[in-house]
Design a protein around this motif. Structure first.
Motif, short mmCIF file in Angstrom:
data_model
loop_
_atom_site.label_atom_id
_atom_site.label_comp_id
_atom_site.label_asym_id
_atom_site.label_seq_id
_atom_site.Cartn_x
_atom_site.Cartn_y
_atom_site.Cartn_z
N GLY A 67 13.48 -13.75 0.85
CA GLY A 67 12.74 -14.57 1.80
C GLY A 67 13.51 -15.83 2.17
N SER A 68 14.15 -16.45 1.18
CA SER A 68 14.90 -17.68 1.45
C SER A 68 16.03 -17.41 2.45
N ASP B 32 6.25 -17.25 9.14
CA ASP B 32 6.89 -16.83 7.89
C ASP B 32 5.92 -15.86 7.21
N VAL C 6 6.56 -13.79 4.75
CA VAL C 6 7.10 -13.30 3.48
C VAL C 6 5.98 -12.88 2.53
N ILE C 7 4.88 -13.62 2.50
CA ILE C 7 3.74 -13.20 1.68
C ILE C 7 2.74 -12.37 2.49
N LYS D 154 9.64 -9.70 0.24
CA LYS D 154 8.61 -9.24 -0.72
C LYS D 154 8.05 -7.83 -0.44
N TYR E 217 5.71 -23.35 1.90
CA TYR E 217 6.83 -22.90 1.07
C TYR E 217 7.66 -21.89 1.87
N GLY F 128 11.01 -21.06 0.65
CA GLY F 128 12.12 -20.64 -0.18
C GLY F 128 12.90 -21.79 -0.77
N1 PLP Z 1 8.70 -17.79 2.45
C1 PLP Z 1 7.52 -17.68 1.86
C2 PLP Z 1 6.27 -17.80 2.68
C3 PLP Z 1 7.42 -17.41 0.49
O1 PLP Z 1 6.24 -17.33 -0.11
C4 PLP Z 1 8.62 -17.27 -0.24
C5 PLP Z 1 8.58 -17.00 -1.69
O2 PLP Z 1 7.56 -17.05 -2.33
C6 PLP Z 1 9.84 -17.41 0.43
C7 PLP Z 1 9.85 -17.67 1.76
C8 PLP Z 1 11.13 -17.28 -0.33
O3 PLP Z 1 11.32 -15.97 -0.71
P1 PLP Z 1 12.37 -15.62 -1.87
O4 PLP Z 1 11.81 -16.13 -3.15
O5 PLP Z 1 12.45 -14.11 -1.80
O6 PLP Z 1 13.66 -16.25 -1.51
#
Ligand code: PLP
Length: 454
Positions: free
Chosen positions: A120-121, A259, A261-262, A288, A153, A155
């Motif tokens: 995600g980062s 974003d 990712v979640i 994720k 959040y 990353g």
């Molecule tokens: N973006 C969001 C919304 C997240 O919740 C996270 C991680 O929890 C990330 C980015 C970063 O992902 P990663 O830990 O896979 O780098």
């Protein structure tokens, strides 16, 4: 891996050699890490043989649950056939082509282009570079600033941590990097006291307009937000929020980035959170649930406008050795087929999601120090409060949450404390019976927690 050591031995070796993420090494090593040794479905087992309910799907990621042999088979086949080749320099391979075509089918309409990362980062940092490159190519190089939200959040990399709004992260390592700005989060419980949720949603979206005008629309490249703020405590915005954010972004020619990712890959009962909240970003980031955590992989999805805009600039000098890694791509494809063909997301939307939300409210609504009980699909939370009547939070924000989390953990239920928000985000395959099982444990834990406050 077979169990060859005692728990004490694992802990000692771990303490001696392993640097953990987001941890205070001294206190971790005093206590010793809990050693997870295997998993199946929604359960984990530790090295002492305890069976644990994973109410967090790992780190909000094991959407299809543990122990899926179709995933291991997909990985094994791909490792035999083509374990690695890169996607630089005009090369590709069937695994990444098939995945991309499938993703274009399940993504919201108009998202036909995807760039791969490993997390995600990395997806967020890739997006930051894409957004700035897009405006350079469009002949508007002054549009550089990305606006995120406090407590968002995104990353841990330099870009992601800067765009995120965690002040304790900014405090380490010289962050934020330049041209990052933040607005307040749409947290109705704290900021919207006398207003209806819908009124507050418009007010909170208006903070974006204020900030754009302050910075100057010619300097603002993008607004970035999680559809539901996850690590910030599952802050679910009012329904009026995202459509108004979209309107403001269009008005000032600012790219809108979700974003996911979640929220992506079924967490809210839709494939993507943007569909639940009814808005259309230009770009969205994912990770994720893309592989359900079986292998690391992230992605950045682009609409036609952004894909064409970037392509018009020729070379985009960005990429990772493992962008579109064949084994991760094969595993992601197996995961998405399972989510789609087994009706897992449909079940969250129509059955287990509503059931969880109803039971969650029944169980936690009865406690004196719990308020703002909330959730969507299979992501839910409540906030620990000192006094419900006056909506007073506990002093030392975050300390009470840790006490509560530790009680859950000791009782073999993993939930997370995001400061004093208690959060759950279980595998999407959790059944109604398992929801009852989890909430039964949680109810006993909350009784114990309230007794500790006396
Ligand atoms: N973006 C969001 C919304 C997240 O919740 C996270 C991680 O929890 C990330 C980015 C970063 O992902 P990663 O830990 O896979 O780098």
């Amino acid at each position: 891996m077979s169990q060859q050591r005692t728990t004490a031995e694992w802990r000692a070796l771990d303490a001696a050699h392993h640097v953990h993420p987001f941890s205070d090494a001294h206190s971790l090593n005093r206590q010793g890490a809990r050693v997870m040794t295997r998993a199946d479905g929604i359960y984990l087992w530790d090295s002492d043989g305890n069976k644990i309910i994973d109410g967090m799907a790992g780190l909000w990621c094991v959407n299809i649950g543990y122990g899926r042999h179709d995933m291991t088979a997909a990985a094994s086949r791909q490792m035999d056939e083509l374990p690695f080749y890169n996607t630089f320099f005009k090369t590709t391979h069937p695994a990444v082509v098939e995945l991309s075509a499938l993703l274009a089918k399940v993504a919201p309409e108009g998202f036909n282009h995807v760039f791969y990362t490993n997390s995600g980062s990395e997806s967020v940092d890739t997006m930051i570079r894409m957004v700035r490159r897009y405006w350079d190519v469009a002949g508007k190089p002054s549009k550089k600033t990305l606006i995120g939200r406090w407590n968002g959040y995104h990353g841990s990399t330099m870009g992601g941590a800067s765009l995120g709004g965690m002040d304790y992260m900014h405090a380490q390592g010289g962050l934020p990097i330049p041209d990052m700005a933040h607005i307040e989060q749409p947290w109705w419980y704290k900021f919207g006291k006398d207003m209806s949720r819908d009124e507050f949603g418009l007010l909170a979206a208006g903070w974006l307009e204020d900030r754009i005008l302050e910075i100057g629309p010619d300097n603002v490249a993008a607004f970035v937000g999680e559809p539901i703020q996850g690590a910030g405590g599952v802050i679910i915005p009012p329904d009026t929020y995202w459509p108004e954010i979209e309107r403001i972004c269009r008005k000032y020619d600012v790219l809108l980035v979700a974003d996911e990712v979640i929220c992506g890959f079924g967490r809210t009962g839709e494939w993507f959170g943007q569909q639940r909240f009814g808005f259309r970003p230009d770009i969205f980031t994912a990770a994720k649930g893309l592989t359900s955590g079986y292998l690391p992989m992230g992605a950045v999805f682009l609409n036609e406008k952004v894909a064409e805009g970037l392509a018009a600039g020729g070379d985009f000098n960005h990429g990772f050795t493992y962008s579109g890694h064949p084994v991760a791509a094969a595993v992601a494809r197996a995961n998405i087929l399972a989510l789609r063909d087994e009706g897992i997301i449909d079940r969250v939307r129509h059955d287990t999601g509503p059931y969880m939300q109803e039971r969650w409210r029944q169980v936690f609504g009865q406690f004196d120090h719990v308020d703002d009980v909330r959730g969507v699909g299979l992501i839910q939370a409540f906030t620990l409060v000192k006094d419900k009547a006056t909506r007073t939070l506990f002093p030392n924000w975050g300390e009470t949450g840790l006490i509560c989390r530790d009680i859950f953990f000791r009782n073999n239920l993993i939930m997370r404390a995001c400061a004093d928000h208690m959060v759950a985000s279980p595998p999407l395959v959790m059944t109604r019976a398992q929801i009852d099982e989890m909430l039964g444990v949680a109810e006993r834990c909350m009784t114990e927690f309230e007794e500790t406050l006396l």
